[in-house]
Design an enzyme around this catalytic site. Structure first.
Site, PDB file in Angstrom:
ATOM      1  N   HIS A 168       0.822  -1.225   0.000  1.00  0.00           N
ATOM      2  CA  HIS A 168       0.000   0.000   0.000  1.00  0.00           C
ATOM      3  C   HIS A 168       0.855   1.275   0.000  1.00  0.00           C
ATOM      4  CE1 HIS A 168      -3.720  -2.151   0.414  1.00  0.00           C
ATOM      5  NE2 HIS A 168      -3.388  -2.682   1.585  1.00  0.00           N
ATOM      6  N   ASP A 204      -2.678 -10.250  -2.592  1.00  0.00           N
ATOM      7  CA  ASP A 204      -3.254  -9.837  -1.307  1.00  0.00           C
ATOM      8  C   ASP A 204      -4.748  -9.522  -1.516  1.00  0.00           C
ATOM      9  OD1 ASP A 204      -2.151  -8.420   1.509  1.00  0.00           O
ATOM     10  OD2 ASP A 204      -3.951  -7.445   0.710  1.00  0.00           O
ATOM     11  N   HIS A 206      -6.298  -6.983  -0.591  1.00  0.00           N
ATOM     12  CA  HIS A 206      -6.468  -5.549  -0.860  1.00  0.00           C
ATOM     13  C   HIS A 206      -5.677  -5.137  -2.101  1.00  0.00           C
ATOM     14  CE1 HIS A 206      -6.878  -6.183   3.558  1.00  0.00           C
ATOM     15  NE2 HIS A 206      -7.972  -5.451   3.364  1.00  0.00           N
ATOM     16  N   ASP A 293      -4.571 -12.755   3.277  1.00  0.00           N
ATOM     17  CA  ASP A 293      -5.846 -12.269   3.799  1.00  0.00           C
ATOM     18  C   ASP A 293      -7.011 -12.604   2.869  1.00  0.00           C
ATOM     19  OD1 ASP A 293      -4.732 -10.422   2.050  1.00  0.00           O
ATOM     20  OD2 ASP A 293      -4.756  -8.742   3.457  1.00  0.00           O
TER      21      ASP A 293
HETATM   22  N1  Q9C Z   1     -12.535  -3.151   7.775  1.00  0.00           N
HETATM   23  C1  Q9C Z   1      -2.652  -5.116   4.132  1.00  0.00           C
HETATM   24  O1  Q9C Z   1      -3.266  -6.146   4.022  1.00  0.00           O
HETATM   25  N2  Q9C Z   1      -7.988  -1.424   7.422  1.00  0.00           N
HETATM   26  N3  Q9C Z   1      -3.187  -3.996   4.614  1.00  0.00           N
HETATM   27  C2  Q9C Z   1      -9.166  -1.888   6.788  1.00  0.00           C
HETATM   28  C3  Q9C Z   1     -11.299  -3.026   7.084  1.00  0.00           C
HETATM   29  C4  Q9C Z   1      -6.805  -1.389   6.601  1.00  0.00           C
HETATM   30  C5  Q9C Z   1      -4.573  -3.958   4.984  1.00  0.00           C
HETATM   31  C6  Q9C Z   1     -10.329  -2.021   7.710  1.00  0.00           C
HETATM   32  C7  Q9C Z   1      -6.416  -2.685   6.012  1.00  0.00           C
HETATM   33  C8  Q9C Z   1      -4.999  -2.638   5.481  1.00  0.00           C
HETATM   34  C9  Q9C Z   1      -1.179  -5.085   3.819  1.00  0.00           C
HETATM   35 ZN    ZN Z   2      -4.266  -7.004   2.542  1.00  0.00          ZN
END
Ligand code: Q9C
Ligand code: ZN
Length: 355
Positions: A168, A204, A206, A293
């Site tokens: 990110h 991932d 995301h 994830d």
């Molecule tokens: N309800 C990575 O997997 N918060 N980052 C989201 C969701 C941020 C994830 C809240 C998630 C970041 C590297």
């Molecule tokens: Zn992620």
């Protein structure tokens, strides 16, 4: 398989992240990596190596991140504590941001106040920064550089086994638990020191917004990401199917957004499409930002992959027959994180040794 291990990762240990109006315990915890190491002790798919301290790391960081962002990160903790001595016991989180319309008219007056600077360099309030963050993230980037170097030296597959994650993080911003974009650092290193064309396949949950943005206008690093649809899923503001890159990079980014709730069968069919696109690009190396994830048990994500599926994922990635760097990204079902991660690596090994 050479696995470069960040032994300083525990220095980054966030207390809380902002979530829906309150502070909740961090999901991105040091125990994640402990679970991978204990699984690797049972199933040694590769050798664990501490990266050399003689890498030209600063140059590799500057090739991806801006020097002002790197200067900010390296002094952030010191400046946070200078704001108030009480801050020494508290993680730094931003609470005010320059939205594009505001930012445009006073770019010439960057704020001096550190709380404002934090908002300038971070895109969410879920990414706590603390005393050890810079050291831990920097050592993680060293793992990524070492993994790229070992690939150039002839390894078939290498791993940057590290946290905090990286995909990110943009050229000049942190967010989504990420500070330095390890996958981008590895891809850029490969491109600059050996290969003409490099592909990045982000799996991932995301969208890999940082990596996409860093390489958006370049045709030599093709970025592909399979992720939860940004209409409903973090990081929300990027990751749609019509983002194909820009300028010289037009046609060299591809996103596969999938709805929350997607099961393995659909996800795997999408992976096969992504692999075909990458194969058509005929890259000389592959970088895989590896998030776990997508797992059905993940507390903050929405795909439904099961542990045994990750063996198949590893085999599918190996079917490209490309030298591959894995960088460890998300995955928050902590107790199954080790099994799921090592399943990908074992699946990859299995296919790459079979005829
Ligand atoms: N309800 C990575 O997997 N918060 N980052 C989201 C969701 C941020 C994830 C809240 C998630 C970041 C590297
Ligand atoms: Zn992620």
């Amino acid at each position: 398989m050479k696995i470069f291990n960040n032994q300083l990762h525990q220095l980054h240990r966030g207390q809380q992240e902002m979530y829906r109006g309150r502070l909740v315990d961090c999901h991105e915890v040091p125990q994640r990596l402990d679970h991978v190491l204990s699984e690797l002790a049972k199933r040694p798919v590769g050798q664990l190596i501490t990266p050399s301290t003689h890498l030209n790391l600063d140059a590799a960081l500057r090739d991806v991140h801006t020097s002002d962002y790197l200067a900010f990160l390296s002094t952030a903790w010191e400046e946070w504590v200078k704001l108030s001595p009480d801050n020494a016991n508290r993680d730094a989180l931003p609470s005010v941001w320059p939205l594009p319309g505001m930012h445009a008219f006073r770019m010439d007056k960057p704020p001096v106040n550190f709380a404002a600077k934090l908002g300038q360099y971070a895109f969410d309030a879920g990414t706590p920064l603390m005393a050890g963050t810079w050291t831990a993230a920097r050592e993680g980037a060293a793992c990524a550089v070492a993994a790229a170097q070992a690939l150039i030296a002839g390894e078939k597959a290498t791993v940057a086994l590290t946290r905090p994650p990286g995909h990110h993080a943009g050229a000049a911003y942190m967010g989504g638990y990420c500070f330095l974009n390890n996958a981008a650092i590895a891809a850029q290193y490969l491109r600059q020191h050996a290969m003409h064309r490099v592909a990045v396949l982000d799996i991932d949950y995301h969208h890999g917004n940082g990596t996409q943005s860093i390489f958006n206008d370049r045709p030599d690093i093709y970025t592909v990401s399979i992720h939860g649809d940004p209409l409903t899923e973090y990081p929300f503001f990027l990751g749609h199917a019509d983002e194909r890159g820009s300028g010289a990079g037009e046609g060299y980014n591809l996103n596969f957004p999938l709805p929350r709730g997607t099961q393995f069968e659909t996800w795997y069919a999408t992976l096969q499409r992504a692999l075909q696109v990458i194969s058509d690009f005929s890259p000389q190396a592959l970088v895989v930002p590896l998030g776990l994830d997508t797992y059905e048990g993940d507390p903050i994500s929405g795909f439904k992959l099961k542990s045994e599926h990750y063996l198949q994922v590893g085999r599918a990635l190996a079917s490209l027959r490309l030298p591959t760097v894995f960088t460890l990204e998300g995955g928050y079902a902590v107790s199954d994180f080790g099994i799921n991660t090592v399943n990908v690596l074992e699946g990859y090994q299995y296919d790459s040794i079979s005829p």
